[in-house]
Design an enzyme around this catalytic site. Sequence first.
Site, PDB file in Angstrom:
ATOM      1  N   SER A  85      -9.756   2.635   3.130  1.00 32.53           N
ATOM      2  CA  SER A  85      -8.918   3.468   1.375  1.00 32.53           C
ATOM      3  C   SER A  85      -7.927   2.047   1.027  1.00 32.53           C
ATOM      4  O   SER A  85      -7.436   2.594   0.287  1.00 32.53           O
ATOM      5  CB  SER A  85      -8.012   3.916   2.717  1.00 32.53           C
ATOM      6  OG  SER A  85      -7.346   3.102   4.300  1.00 32.53           O
ATOM      7  N   LYS A 113       0.989  -1.085  -0.145  1.00 33.17           N
ATOM      8  CA  LYS A 113       0.169  -0.277  -0.255  1.00 33.17           C
ATOM      9  C   LYS A 113       0.909   0.945   0.276  1.00 33.17           C
ATOM     10  O   LYS A 113       2.188   1.554   0.110  1.00 33.17           O
ATOM     11  CB  LYS A 113      -0.725  -0.143   1.259  1.00 33.17           C
ATOM     12  CG  LYS A 113      -1.943   1.380   1.417  1.00 33.17           C
ATOM     13  CD  LYS A 113      -2.836   0.858   2.425  1.00 33.17           C
ATOM     14  CE  LYS A 113      -3.648   2.361   2.997  1.00 33.17           C
ATOM     15  NZ  LYS A 113      -4.429   1.901   3.430  1.00 33.17           N
ATOM     16  N   SER A 145     -10.568  -0.178   7.101  1.00 32.10           N
ATOM     17  CA  SER A 145      -9.747   0.533   5.656  1.00 32.10           C
ATOM     18  C   SER A 145      -9.189  -1.043   5.062  1.00 32.10           C
ATOM     19  O   SER A 145      -8.870  -1.103   4.235  1.00 32.10           O
ATOM     20  CB  SER A 145      -8.681   1.978   5.635  1.00 32.10           C
ATOM     21  OG  SER A 145      -9.388   2.925   5.655  1.00 32.10           O
TER      22      SER A 145
END
Lengths: 491, 495
Positions: free
Chosen positions: A157, A78, A181
Amino acid sequence: MSDLTNLTLAAMRDGLREKSFSAKELTQAHIAAVEGARELNAFTVETPELALAAAETADRALADGAAKPLSGIPLGIKDLFCTEGVESTAGSNILRGFTPQYESTVSANLLADGAGMLGKLNMDEFAMGSSNETSAWGNVINPWRGAKGETLVPGGSSGGSSAAVAARIVAAATGTDTGGSIRQPAAFTGITGFKPTYGRCSRWGTVAFASSLDQAGPMARDVRDCAIMLRSMAGFDPKDSTSLDLPLPDFEAALTGDIKGRRIGIPKEYTIDGIPAEIEALWSKGADMLRDAGAEIVEISLPHTKYALPTYYIIAPAEASSNLARYDGVRYGLRETPDGGNLIDMYEATRSAGFGDEVKRRIMIGTYVLSAGYYDAYYLQAQKVRTLIKQDFDRAFEQCDVILTPTAPSAAFAAGSKSDDPIAMYLNDVFCVPASLAGLPAMSVPAGADKDGLPLGLHLIGNALEEEGLFNAGYALERAAGFSAQPEKWW
Amino acid sequence: MTDYRIQGETGEWEVVIGLEVHAQVTTNAKLFSGAATAFGSEPNSQVSLVDAAMPGMLPVINGEAVRQAVRTGVALNCEIHKWSRFDRKNYFYADLPQGYQISQFAHPIVGEGEIIVDPVDADPATIGIERIHLEQDAGKSIHDQSPEFSLVDLNRSGVALMEIVSKPDMRSPAEAGAYVRKLRSILRYVGSCDGNMDQGSMRADVNVSVRRPGGELGTRTECKNVNSVRFVEAVIEYEAQRQVEVLEAGGEIKQETRQFDPAQMITRPLRSKEEAHDYRYFPDPDLLPLIFDDAYIEACRATLPELPDTKRTRYVEQLEISPYNAAVLTAEQETAAYFELLLNETALKQRKEARAVGKAAANWVISDLFGALNGLGKSITESPISPSQGAELLALVADGTLSGRLAKDVFAIMLETGDDPAKIVEERGMKQVSDTGAIEAEIAKVLEANADKVAQYRGGKDKLFGFFVGQTMKATKGQANPQVVNELLRKALGG
């Protein structure tokens, strides 16, 4: 999708050890898959050369019988994790072009265990969002599509992570979870996501959103893959004062599937108005499956649940408003200098241009709730409620071992359908946020599909530091649910 | 309590002063990062990723800074808080990389205490300490090196500071000056701050207000970053006068932050309360509360040296040194250290108790050594005469080898050459003569050469005795023992 990319991480690991294929072959298959899936916009940066270099090292280690836990496994990282020499932007224009001289502890741990990095995964800007529609790099597209072929969001997210794992273009990915998330995008894409106890994974080198809530965790094909990933990601880090200095269990070894006598708590307050019947149905089906596997189902009460979301939307923005103050154009990242402007003008221009609307909204909220005259009414009050929410869980775990809830109030929704309504968007995390506020480990396991065939997740919450029992409950649920659907490849 | 008063047009005014002293903690590393803290290094050479607030960087508390704060708190007779917490003070500035300063707003590590200060020409005063907290320093903005840009040096960014906040207990510039000096003295004894105000490692924010004697507190102004004792006093004198003038002209004092201009010795407004920041303090979520137990505090206490007040009392009570001299000797740790070495050697050399030689040793340090060092512009640590050389000189006087006058000559040579006094006496034949035969011979010569004066003396002109002493000393090149000379002269003249 090739046969190699369709394997679980555990199967890849075993295949590499048995010399069924080489790390190079495995990595090349993934690189091809990444290149073939650019329509998903899952990556901000692709680093095939790094993945290949790691594969070469892994092949030598495998040949020497010196393989590490993740030797030869190609991962996606990420973009919230700073990666040495690779642009790290947290999905924001304000960090566009920022290339760290350091590697985050979590990604460094994975690389040290032999993994390779295929690239940086797209995400909501500064991890603020539930649909991956706030990224400066554009929306991530869910590999699953609606019944009429609509484009769906992958959750957020960690939307790049969920999409990439679901599309079988990475073996597994890192995510971060501040208020859901990891878990919500996992549910939206039919994969497994695990948020450990706060403090298990070091936050050092991970761009901060809300420090008291941020926690890294794995996103992968299944429960076992998450267990393998977490073992490598987690561990004490003296560079993070909130890191837990505790021995790290072998999570994979905890996966016996035997949950006889385990008590599964069903919180009555999680029945909320407006939740689709099929989510309710899946939830009770999940309880039935666990009961059938030998667990005892107990009703529990978490009375302060309804305050969790408002509490979260005070504490997280408050911390964010301070954490994001460092993006000021002075030392790195974007700098806008209006003609004839002074320092204040530079701040305003830089931050106006560099931050997106959702980030600005949360900075404004956070600044407001910390301001003189409002602090007591908002921030301080929220901290008190947070304590009450923790106490709810403490009491609940006297009656049960693991708590079962839905992960999200719906399946993946269409892109654009909620982006104009922040409150509707925030409601996505209603089931995930309480565990975040309490710092508890929690996971989402794909457990069924809605009427359109879209994946739905069930959410399991464990007591602090009891990841092993939580993993095992997830494993039992996974086996009982037998969810094996995959998105049809259209990209 | 001093009765320092401003004489205004409308009557007397009293000044009320509180000080916030920022003391840089003596430690090799910054408060929350491993970076070094050497003064005067190349700009931006002492900066870690944490100090530059790179994305994802986290603070980790420096244990040594905590220990020094606790030791300082104990030395200032303060309550030590076993639970304290770091807060973020949020504001934007180019030399504040994080966009917030990590400080201790709500829960400081050290609570209330007090110290006794001794202003010049006034009674000692007890000044309360409100609190001491740990915080990060900011970097430095440099505005005068480029026409277009301001430059930023982050070497100081993240350096550990103790902010020592007094109660508004001071009532005169002299008291405030004495407070800063006393604080500096204690910090240096403790070793928690070098106290070098000229290098900025200790600086004061000066809060001043005026009121009618004993009346309601007035509105205060705060003058930031004052970096010498003299300037602290000057700020107070200027501010008190200015405020009285404003009030007597019917104006109001604005609560504001001001800046001292040392060139003109005046203060100027920096920003007013209306423009004041809302710092949005909240607990720093990157750090856990600071928690320790009584054993830790006791371990800190055990490492403290004897502090100036205790030392001074001991000098007065056990060494019979005058309170004034004791205060002078203990004001700076280096002076006390020198004196104690000298004292021990002196007692040893003369085979006496310290008590028996204390006064002489103290007098020598204060009148002879200090005078000489002042003349040379040197500090006691740079003294050309070591404590053991000083002790040797005192021993030579005590055993009669040197007269007071000869000792002064030897001292002058020691200052110049750094030689041991015994060597000087030996090489230059500067021994005092106490041999009565030799002195009697010289006296006989003097009386013979001055027969007229002998007659006058014997006729009743007693004052001439001094003349004969002088002549005899001259004849013996100053080496005759003056006491012996006196005795023998009386005998010779009396006959």
